[in-house]
Design an enzyme around this catalytic site. Structure first.
Site, PDB file in Angstrom:
ATOM      1  N   ASP A  59       0.867  -1.171   0.000  1.00 17.37           N
ATOM      2  CA  ASP A  59       0.000   0.000   0.000  1.00 17.37           C
ATOM      3  C   ASP A  59       0.907   1.226   0.000  1.00 17.37           C
ATOM      4  O   ASP A  59       2.131   1.085   0.108  1.00 17.37           O
ATOM      5  CB  ASP A  59      -0.992  -0.019   1.173  1.00 17.37           C
ATOM      6  CG  ASP A  59      -0.337  -0.024   2.544  1.00 17.37           C
ATOM      7  OD1 ASP A  59       0.900  -0.213   2.618  1.00 17.37           O
ATOM      8  OD2 ASP A  59      -1.041   0.141   3.548  1.00 17.37           O
ATOM      9  N   TYR A  61       3.228   4.443   0.823  1.00 19.41           N
ATOM     10  CA  TYR A  61       3.999   4.856   1.990  1.00 19.41           C
ATOM     11  C   TYR A  61       3.100   5.699   2.897  1.00 19.41           C
ATOM     12  O   TYR A  61       2.385   6.589   2.411  1.00 19.41           O
ATOM     13  CB  TYR A  61       5.200   5.703   1.575  1.00 19.41           C
ATOM     14  CG  TYR A  61       6.249   4.978   0.758  1.00 19.41           C
ATOM     15  CD1 TYR A  61       6.935   3.890   1.280  1.00 19.41           C
ATOM     16  CD2 TYR A  61       6.567   5.414  -0.526  1.00 19.41           C
ATOM     17  CE1 TYR A  61       7.917   3.241   0.533  1.00 19.41           C
ATOM     18  CE2 TYR A  61       7.551   4.775  -1.275  1.00 19.41           C
ATOM     19  CZ  TYR A  61       8.221   3.693  -0.740  1.00 19.41           C
ATOM     20  OH  TYR A  61       9.191   3.053  -1.480  1.00 19.41           O
ATOM     21  N   PHE A  72       6.313   1.817  -4.558  1.00 15.39           N
ATOM     22  CA  PHE A  72       7.716   1.968  -4.187  1.00 15.39           C
ATOM     23  C   PHE A  72       8.326   3.308  -4.599  1.00 15.39           C
ATOM     24  O   PHE A  72       9.409   3.663  -4.133  1.00 15.39           O
ATOM     25  CB  PHE A  72       8.578   0.818  -4.744  1.00 15.39           C
ATOM     26  CG  PHE A  72       8.206  -0.522  -4.189  1.00 15.39           C
ATOM     27  CD1 PHE A  72       8.583  -0.891  -2.908  1.00 15.39           C
ATOM     28  CD2 PHE A  72       7.453  -1.403  -4.946  1.00 15.39           C
ATOM     29  CE1 PHE A  72       8.218  -2.126  -2.392  1.00 15.39           C
ATOM     30  CE2 PHE A  72       7.086  -2.641  -4.433  1.00 15.39           C
ATOM     31  CZ  PHE A  72       7.470  -3.002  -3.151  1.00 15.39           C
ATOM     32  N   HIS A 180       9.434  -9.172   0.668  1.00 22.10           N
ATOM     33  CA  HIS A 180       9.310  -7.715   0.539  1.00 22.10           C
ATOM     34  C   HIS A 180      10.657  -7.059   0.841  1.00 22.10           C
ATOM     35  O   HIS A 180      11.411  -7.546   1.688  1.00 22.10           O
ATOM     36  CB  HIS A 180       8.234  -7.214   1.512  1.00 22.10           C
ATOM     37  CG  HIS A 180       7.768  -5.826   1.237  1.00 22.10           C
ATOM     38  ND1 HIS A 180       8.441  -4.715   1.710  1.00 22.10           N
ATOM     39  CD2 HIS A 180       6.705  -5.361   0.547  1.00 22.10           C
ATOM     40  CE1 HIS A 180       7.800  -3.625   1.317  1.00 22.10           C
ATOM     41  NE2 HIS A 180       6.751  -3.984   0.598  1.00 22.10           N
TER      42      HIS A 180
END
Length: 215
Positions: A59, A61, A72, A180
């Site tokens: 989701d 930041y 990202f 991740h």
């Protein structure tokens, strides 16, 4: 929703009621949420027909000023970079030999056909994961199914458990999975996983071309 790429507008037609309901719910939200409204559907401005790689994030930041509607990625001026993004840069350099850029803007990848799509498209400021199960998953499910159905060279890159929930929707699409890149998990298999060159190899095996990963 009026500025969606026409291909995406058609691909997401079945979830337009969900998008309207989510928009209304966000408008009524009393607590600050991210990203800025004009960035929420930014990923779907990229031409649907040009997508060759799906890079799924978790989701946005949760830090104000960081999320820009692309998984990202941050704006070029943002410092310091989010630590997950620093780890992405580190693995990119180790995998491809490219020098890590001094910024965190990944939008150049979108021009090479990489869709930077979060599983959930909004978040409450300061509270990662806070907008899970509000309806965004239905929207991103529809996006993944539409991409998988095209029959063109296409690879999915799934980092982390949230991203990997879309794997059943991909059918025979080649997938690169991994942990991740967050500081909590990157040392448990993200570093050394060579995701970028693995994606390129799968694209070529499908009859396509590799990605220009330069930033």
């Amino acid at each position: 929703m009026d500025d969606l790429d026409p291909g995406w507008a058609a691909a997401l037609h079945e979830v337009l009621p969900d998008l309207r309901a989510l928009s209304a719910r966000l408008a009524a939200e009393e607590q600050p949420w991210l990203p800025a409204p004009h960035h929420v559907l930014r990923a779907f401005r990229q031409p649907f027909a040009d997508v060759r790689v799906l890079l799924v994030g978790q989701d946005p930041y949760p830090t104000p000023g960081h999320p820009v509607g692309l998984s990202f990625s941050v704006e070029e001026h943002v410092r310091p970079l989010p630590r997950s993004l620093v780890n992405v840069h580190r693995e990119l350099a180790a995998d491809t030999g490219l020098l890590p850029p001094p910024h965190g803007d990944l939008s150049a990848w979108t021009r090479s056909g990489v869709l930077l799509l979060n599983r959930v498209l909004t978040v409450r400021a300061g509270a990662s994961g806070s907008h899970r199960r509000r309806g965004w998953e239905r929207v991103t499910d529809a996006a993944v199914r539409a991409l998988a159905a095209r029959g063109t060279p296409f690879v999915a890159l799934l980092w982390g458990r949230d991203a990997q929930t879309v794997r059943p929707l991909l059918g025979d699409v080649p997938v690169v999975e991994g942990v991740h890149p967050s500081p909590l998990s990157a040392s448990r298999g993200f570093f050394g996983s060579r995701p970028f060159t693995r994606v390129d190899a799968l694209l070529r095996a499908e009859g396509g071309e590799g990605v220009d990963w330069r930033l």
